[in-house]
Write a protein that holds these residues in place. Sequence first.
Motif, PDB file in Angstrom:
ATOM      1  N   VAL A   1     -52.386  72.683  79.890  1.00 35.73           N
ATOM      2  CA  VAL A   1     -51.412  73.350  79.023  1.00 35.73           C
ATOM      3  C   VAL A   1     -52.037  74.574  78.359  1.00 35.73           C
ATOM      4  CG1 VAL A   1     -50.026  73.115  76.923  1.00 35.73           C
ATOM      5  CG2 VAL A   1     -50.014  71.289  78.630  1.00 35.73           C
ATOM      6  N   ARG A   2     -53.278  74.450  77.903  1.00 38.30           N
ATOM      7  CA  ARG A   2     -53.965  75.602  77.295  1.00 38.30           C
ATOM      8  C   ARG A   2     -54.126  76.735  78.304  1.00 38.30           C
ATOM      9  NH1 ARG A   2     -57.164  71.527  74.786  1.00 38.30           N
ATOM     10  NH2 ARG A   2     -58.783  71.800  76.379  1.00 38.30           N
ATOM     11  N   ASN A   3     -54.470  76.384  79.542  1.00 41.99           N
ATOM     12  CA  ASN A   3     -54.592  77.401  80.592  1.00 41.99           C
ATOM     13  C   ASN A   3     -53.242  78.055  80.876  1.00 41.99           C
ATOM     14  OD1 ASN A   3     -57.337  76.976  80.970  1.00 41.99           O
ATOM     15  ND2 ASN A   3     -57.043  75.457  82.591  1.00 41.99           N
ATOM     16  N   LEU A   4     -52.186  77.251  80.801  1.00 44.14           N
ATOM     17  CA  LEU A   4     -50.843  77.777  81.033  1.00 44.14           C
ATOM     18  C   LEU A   4     -50.457  78.769  79.934  1.00 44.14           C
ATOM     19  CD1 LEU A   4     -48.339  77.573  82.867  1.00 44.14           C
ATOM     20  CD2 LEU A   4     -47.528  75.716  81.402  1.00 44.14           C
ATOM     21  N   VAL A   5     -50.785  78.441  78.695  1.00 41.67           N
ATOM     22  CA  VAL A   5     -50.523  79.365  77.585  1.00 41.67           C
ATOM     23  C   VAL A   5     -51.284  80.671  77.807  1.00 41.67           C
ATOM     24  CG1 VAL A   5     -50.801  79.762  75.107  1.00 41.67           C
ATOM     25  CG2 VAL A   5     -50.066  77.519  75.929  1.00 41.67           C
ATOM     26  N   PHE A   6     -52.535  80.559  78.221  1.00 47.34           N
ATOM     27  CA  PHE A   6     -53.367  81.743  78.476  1.00 47.34           C
ATOM     28  C   PHE A   6     -52.729  82.639  79.541  1.00 47.34           C
ATOM     29  CE2 PHE A   6     -56.720  83.756  81.035  1.00 47.34           C
ATOM     30  CZ  PHE A   6     -57.341  84.536  80.063  1.00 47.34           C
ATOM     31  N   LYS A   7     -52.265  82.043  80.634  1.00 48.86           N
ATOM     32  CA  LYS A   7     -51.660  82.815  81.721  1.00 48.86           C
ATOM     33  C   LYS A   7     -50.342  83.462  81.283  1.00 48.86           C
ATOM     34  CE  LYS A   7     -53.665  80.030  85.452  1.00 48.86           C
ATOM     35  NZ  LYS A   7     -53.374  79.092  86.570  1.00 48.86           N
ATOM     36  N   LEU A   8     -49.544  82.717  80.512  1.00 45.66           N
ATOM     37  CA  LEU A   8     -48.272  83.272  80.046  1.00 45.66           C
ATOM     38  C   LEU A   8     -48.505  84.437  79.095  1.00 45.66           C
ATOM     39  CD1 LEU A   8     -45.187  83.173  79.896  1.00 45.66           C
ATOM     40  CD2 LEU A   8     -45.403  81.465  78.076  1.00 45.66           C
ATOM     41  N   ARG A   9     -49.487  84.313  78.212  1.00 47.54           N
ATOM     42  CA  ARG A   9     -49.766  85.387  77.254  1.00 47.54           C
ATOM     43  C   ARG A   9     -50.167  86.677  77.959  1.00 47.54           C
ATOM     44  NH1 ARG A   9     -53.461  82.867  72.483  1.00 47.54           N
ATOM     45  NH2 ARG A   9     -52.917  84.827  71.436  1.00 47.54           N
ATOM     46  N   LYS A  10     -50.833  86.563  79.098  1.00 47.43           N
ATOM     47  CA  LYS A  10     -51.243  87.756  79.844  1.00 47.43           C
ATOM     48  C   LYS A  10     -50.040  88.493  80.438  1.00 47.43           C
ATOM     49  CE  LYS A  10     -54.988  87.773  82.323  1.00 47.43           C
ATOM     50  NZ  LYS A  10     -55.892  88.611  81.511  1.00 47.43           N
ATOM     51  N   LYS A  11     -48.917  87.783  80.600  1.00 49.56           N
ATOM     52  CA  LYS A  11     -47.718  88.403  81.163  1.00 49.56           C
ATOM     53  C   LYS A  11     -46.785  88.956  80.088  1.00 49.56           C
ATOM     54  CE  LYS A  11     -47.655  85.637  85.409  1.00 49.56           C
ATOM     55  NZ  LYS A  11     -46.859  84.773  86.310  1.00 49.56           N
ATOM     56  N   LEU A  12     -47.094  88.654  78.828  1.00 47.55           N
ATOM     57  CA  LEU A  12     -46.247  89.086  77.719  1.00 47.55           C
ATOM     58  C   LEU A  12     -46.945  90.169  76.909  1.00 47.55           C
ATOM     59  CD1 LEU A  12     -45.019  85.594  76.420  1.00 47.55           C
ATOM     60  CD2 LEU A  12     -43.827  87.155  77.976  1.00 47.55           C
ATOM     61  N   PRO A  13     -46.181  90.943  76.144  1.00 49.55           N
ATOM     62  CA  PRO A  13     -46.805  91.942  75.269  1.00 49.55           C
ATOM     63  C   PRO A  13     -47.772  91.287  74.288  1.00 49.55           C
ATOM     64  CG  PRO A  13     -44.441  92.324  75.439  1.00 49.55           C
ATOM     65  CD  PRO A  13     -44.704  91.006  76.091  1.00 49.55           C
ATOM     66  N   GLU A  14     -48.739  92.052  73.855  1.00 48.27           N
ATOM     67  CA  GLU A  14     -49.754  91.550  72.934  1.00 48.27           C
ATOM     68  C   GLU A  14     -49.121  91.051  71.634  1.00 48.27           C
ATOM     69  OE1 GLU A  14     -53.988  93.072  70.948  1.00 48.27           O
ATOM     70  OE2 GLU A  14     -52.677  94.469  72.030  1.00 48.27           O
ATOM     71  N   LYS A  15     -49.612  89.935  71.149  1.00 52.45           N
ATOM     72  CA  LYS A  15     -49.229  89.342  69.863  1.00 52.45           C
ATOM     73  C   LYS A  15     -47.843  88.690  69.858  1.00 52.45           C
ATOM     74  CE  LYS A  15     -52.166  92.370  67.092  1.00 52.45           C
ATOM     75  NZ  LYS A  15     -52.234  93.340  65.964  1.00 52.45           N
ATOM     76  N   VAL A  16     -47.158  88.642  71.011  1.00 51.98           N
ATOM     77  CA  VAL A  16     -45.883  87.922  71.051  1.00 51.98           C
ATOM     78  C   VAL A  16     -46.133  86.431  70.834  1.00 51.98           C
ATOM     79  CG1 VAL A  16     -43.973  87.204  72.538  1.00 51.98           C
ATOM     80  CG2 VAL A  16     -44.653  89.597  72.458  1.00 51.98           C
ATOM     81  N   ILE A  17     -47.206  85.924  71.445  1.00 50.99           N
ATOM     82  CA  ILE A  17     -47.631  84.545  71.197  1.00 50.99           C
ATOM     83  C   ILE A  17     -48.963  84.613  70.461  1.00 50.99           C
ATOM     84  CG2 ILE A  17     -48.302  82.338  72.205  1.00 50.99           C
ATOM     85  CD1 ILE A  17     -46.547  82.971  74.595  1.00 50.99           C
ATOM     86  N   SER A  18     -48.968  84.210  69.213  1.00 51.04           N
ATOM     87  CA  SER A  18     -50.187  84.265  68.415  1.00 51.04           C
ATOM     88  C   SER A  18     -50.749  82.863  68.203  1.00 51.04           C
ATOM     89  CB  SER A  18     -49.911  84.926  67.058  1.00 51.04           C
ATOM     90  OG  SER A  18     -48.887  84.238  66.364  1.00 51.04           O
ATOM     91  N   SER A  19     -52.074  82.774  68.155  1.00 51.91           N
ATOM     92  CA  SER A  19     -52.740  81.491  67.925  1.00 51.91           C
ATOM     93  C   SER A  19     -52.806  81.207  66.430  1.00 51.91           C
ATOM     94  CB  SER A  19     -54.157  81.517  68.503  1.00 51.91           C
ATOM     95  OG  SER A  19     -54.133  81.732  69.898  1.00 51.91           O
ATOM     96  N   ILE A  20     -52.470  79.986  66.060  1.00 49.57           N
ATOM     97  CA  ILE A  20     -52.584  79.528  64.676  1.00 49.57           C
ATOM     98  C   ILE A  20     -53.715  78.507  64.652  1.00 49.57           C
ATOM     99  CG2 ILE A  20     -51.397  78.553  62.690  1.00 49.57           C
ATOM    100  CD1 ILE A  20     -50.185  81.173  63.703  1.00 49.57           C
ATOM    101  N   TYR A  21     -54.835  78.889  64.091  1.00 52.84           N
ATOM    102  CA  TYR A  21     -56.055  78.085  64.182  1.00 52.84           C
ATOM    103  C   TYR A  21     -55.826  76.647  63.713  1.00 52.84           C
ATOM    104  CZ  TYR A  21     -60.858  76.525  63.579  1.00 52.84           C
ATOM    105  OH  TYR A  21     -62.031  75.817  63.659  1.00 52.84           O
ATOM    106  N   GLY A  22     -56.221  75.723  64.576  1.00 50.82           N
ATOM    107  CA  GLY A  22     -56.148  74.311  64.245  1.00 50.82           C
ATOM    108  C   GLY A  22     -54.756  73.716  64.280  1.00 50.82           C
ATOM    109  N   MET A  23     -53.745  74.522  64.634  1.00 50.88           N
ATOM    110  CA  MET A  23     -52.368  74.032  64.604  1.00 50.88           C
ATOM    111  C   MET A  23     -51.640  74.223  65.931  1.00 50.88           C
ATOM    112  SD  MET A  23     -51.234  75.273  60.770  1.00 50.88           S
ATOM    113  CE  MET A  23     -49.761  74.253  60.772  1.00 50.88           C
ATOM    114  N   GLY A  24     -51.722  75.421  66.515  1.00 49.32           N
ATOM    115  CA  GLY A  24     -51.012  75.666  67.765  1.00 49.32           C
ATOM    116  C   GLY A  24     -50.718  77.140  67.949  1.00 49.32           C
ATOM    117  N   TYR A  25     -49.465  77.453  68.285  1.00 50.49           N
ATOM    118  CA  TYR A  25     -49.083  78.831  68.583  1.00 50.49           C
ATOM    119  C   TYR A  25     -47.749  79.162  67.916  1.00 50.49           C
ATOM    120  CZ  TYR A  25     -52.507  78.028  72.286  1.00 50.49           C
ATOM    121  OH  TYR A  25     -53.644  77.703  72.977  1.00 50.49           O
TER     122      TYR A  25
END
Length: 248
Positions: free
Chosen positions: A214-238
């Motif tokens: 799932v983490r790898n999937l998030v990484f791949k999806l973020r590369k296809k989207l504009p920067e900062k559309v999906i932001s990481s929230i430390y210790g919580m998620g996205y």
Amino acid sequence: MDQGKLFLKTKNLSLLLVEDYEPLRRDMTELLEDLFLTVESASNGEEGLQLYKEYHATHNDKFDIVISDIQMPIMDGIELSNAVLKLNENQQIIILSSHTDSDYLLRLINLGIAQFIPKPITSEILFNVLERVSEKILKRGEVLERVARISLSEECFWDTEKLLLTQNNETIYLTRHELLLLQLFVSKSEQICTNEDMMYYFDTNRVDLNEKSVRNLVFKLRKKLPEKVISSIYGMGYKFCPLNSIDS
């Protein structure tokens, strides 16, 4: 409330009834089948949750309304409501309750459930509650019809009807898993989406992924989207933060 007028609002809606007392479940099912396009019934929360998931898998949609008793064997109405709201935070839930259920009602109110029908049930109260809930669903549907596109940047858009991601008028192709993940993020726009949310979501969609996948999937999806559309929230998620949630 006139049953004929109510039918005009409910005729295209689906409903799941969860009630352990068989005579009441039978009578309510017969009544509701005259009002709703689809009616399914279950005798306890566990059975109801399974029907809810199966309906989603078969129809790629959720029940419009869930009516549930509180006190039931195996899984009660609170557990069922909590599980259903994790699958669909906008789910309209109506609770059947008795005067002795005050402690249960407080817990349900804390979940955000505000529609209750007291027992013994009268058709007048049932119809009035169904009218209020149906109107809310129909009004929300009108809003959703107008919201066809989400702006991810000035050049990148997500079409919520066609399920297409485009940038500079060119389609960005997504895998099935990326598409599912983006739909989850969109449904939780501006909210924190935890790892548990994602694992639960994929599990209910019958996708077998571990946390690393799932983490790898998030990484791949973020590369296809504009920067900062999906932001990481430390210790919580996205958090999914589009440029403009409603593009008119």
